[in-house]
Structure formats: C-alpha cells, structure tokens
Design a protein around this motif. Sequence first.
Motif, mmCIF file in Angstrom:
data_model
loop_
_atom_site.group_PDB
_atom_site.id
_atom_site.type_symbol
_atom_site.label_atom_id
_atom_site.label_comp_id
_atom_site.label_asym_id
_atom_site.label_seq_id
_atom_site.Cartn_x
_atom_site.Cartn_y
_atom_site.Cartn_z
ATOM 1 N N LEU A 3 0.835 -1.194 0.000
ATOM 2 C CA LEU A 3 0.000 0.000 0.000
ATOM 3 C C LEU A 3 0.871 1.245 0.000
ATOM 4 N N SER A 4 0.329 2.337 -0.506
ATOM 5 C CA SER A 4 1.034 3.610 -0.375
ATOM 6 C C SER A 4 1.115 3.950 1.113
ATOM 7 N N LYS A 5 2.025 4.810 1.456
ATOM 8 C CA LYS A 5 2.183 5.194 2.860
ATOM 9 C C LYS A 5 0.877 5.774 3.415
ATOM 10 N N TYR A 8 -1.664 2.963 3.844
ATOM 11 C CA TYR A 8 -1.246 2.141 4.979
ATOM 12 C C TYR A 8 -1.633 2.804 6.295
ATOM 13 N N GLN A 9 -1.362 4.103 6.422
ATOM 14 C CA GLN A 9 -1.714 4.824 7.650
ATOM 15 C C GLN A 9 -3.232 4.841 7.858
ATOM 16 N N GLU A 10 -3.979 5.020 6.777
ATOM 17 C CA GLU A 10 -5.438 5.008 6.884
ATOM 18 C C GLU A 10 -5.928 3.626 7.320
ATOM 19 N N TYR A 11 -5.383 2.577 6.715
ATOM 20 C CA TYR A 11 -5.780 1.221 7.099
ATOM 21 C C TYR A 11 -5.479 0.971 8.578
ATOM 22 N N LEU A 12 -4.277 1.337 9.030
ATOM 23 C CA LEU A 12 -3.930 1.138 10.438
ATOM 24 C C LEU A 12 -4.914 1.851 11.359
ATOM 25 N N GLY A 13 -5.269 3.072 11.011
ATOM 26 C CA GLY A 13 -6.223 3.810 11.830
ATOM 27 C C GLY A 13 -7.555 3.081 11.923
ATOM 28 N N ILE A 14 -8.054 2.619 10.804
ATOM 29 C CA ILE A 14 -9.331 1.906 10.774
ATOM 30 C C ILE A 14 -9.218 0.593 11.543
ATOM 31 N N ALA A 115 0.397 -6.289 -0.015
ATOM 32 C CA ALA A 115 0.922 -6.277 1.348
ATOM 33 C C ALA A 115 0.679 -4.895 1.946
ATOM 34 N N LEU A 116 0.889 -4.777 3.243
ATOM 35 C CA LEU A 116 0.646 -3.504 3.909
ATOM 36 C C LEU A 116 1.840 -2.565 3.749
ATOM 37 N N SER A 117 2.885 -2.752 4.550
ATOM 38 C CA SER A 117 4.061 -1.875 4.439
ATOM 39 C C SER A 117 5.320 -2.646 4.060
ATOM 40 N N ASP A 118 5.374 -3.918 4.406
ATOM 41 C CA ASP A 118 6.497 -4.770 4.035
ATOM 42 C C ASP A 118 5.989 -5.795 3.025
ATOM 43 N N SER A 119 6.771 -6.028 1.988
ATOM 44 C CA SER A 119 6.336 -6.970 0.953
ATOM 45 C C SER A 119 6.222 -8.380 1.533
#
Length: 181
Positions: A3-5, A8-14, A115-119
């Motif tokens: 994911l783009s940064k 990724y940050q939006e997904y983590l928040g949710i 993937a989220l932040s790491d492949s």
Amino acid sequence: MTLSKQDYQEYLGIHFHLLYFTGCYNGIFPENYDFKDFLKTRFEPKAVCRDVFLEEKDEILDELIGNNHNLPENWLSILNGFRKSVKGEFVFLKCLSKHSIFKNLENEKFYAVKALSDSFETLIPDYPAIVELCILPFKDEIIYDGFIKGGNIKIGKNIHKSLNEEYKQAKENKEIIYSLK
C-alpha cells in the motif's frame, strides 16, 4: 506490491479502531481502557481482538457502523467491506509487480493481494509456502489484515509446478480475484 504510505496509515487507523472497539465491546479490556492504552498494548491482546472480530464480525460491524461511534464517513464503507473477508489457509505462490498471488486451499481460488508496508517476500522469503491469514477489501484492492501465521510449511517442486499451471490457467480464464466487492 504494498500500500502507499497514506493508504497504509489510513488502514492502520481503521483497523486499530476496529480491534479496540472489539476489545471493549467484548469485555477483553476494562471499562477505563482508552485508545492510547490500546496502542501501547502488546501484540497478544490485539491478536485476541482480531480473532474475536473474525468470529463475530457481522455483529461487531453492525454495532460499530450502526451506531457510527464518531467514525469518519469514508471509514464506514471500508469497515462494511470487511464483512467480505476471507480467512483460511493459503498458498503464498508468487510476487508480481503490483500484488502477490495467494491460492485459498479451501475454495481453490486465486487472489491478487497487496501487502501492507512490508512486501510478502520480505515477510515470507522462502516461498511458495502455506500460510494462514485473512484477506479483506480495502478501497478497490485486496489486502491482508496484518496477521500471518505459518510460512514454515514449504511446497515441493512438483506441487509448485502444478500450482503454477493452475495459476496460468486461472489467469487465462480471467479467474484471478482482484477485488472482494
């Protein structure tokens, strides 16, 4: 492949809000436990919340979405999409430029997953391998929820060759699933 940064940050928040809500809703955390406490919590209680969510996702999402709980409007549609999650054993087959290919061992379908932040090849360098994970829709793509078990069950050369043939056939037949809408 990730994911783009910003996404990724939006997904983590949710996702963190969902896990926190699940823990509070199911009495996993004490009443005075706030979100800041949750963020400092070790991995294990978060994993418990994730497992409870997957067992009771419709009830939890009905409560969270139905009562809004002061969530941003765009989060509500993303959370509602989590109802379409698929949890189970998958073969992590290959990494491509835009996503990785996973085959669900129960329904035999191939999914294109970001993937989220790491492949995935960083997380599971020796693939193909069997893993347990939960995939879910996020915006117009498929991601995983951040929890992976396994990766130490390797696939032999003959099975790998067979899986590649199945993948090629699925690709020719346009049966690769790119979205869980």
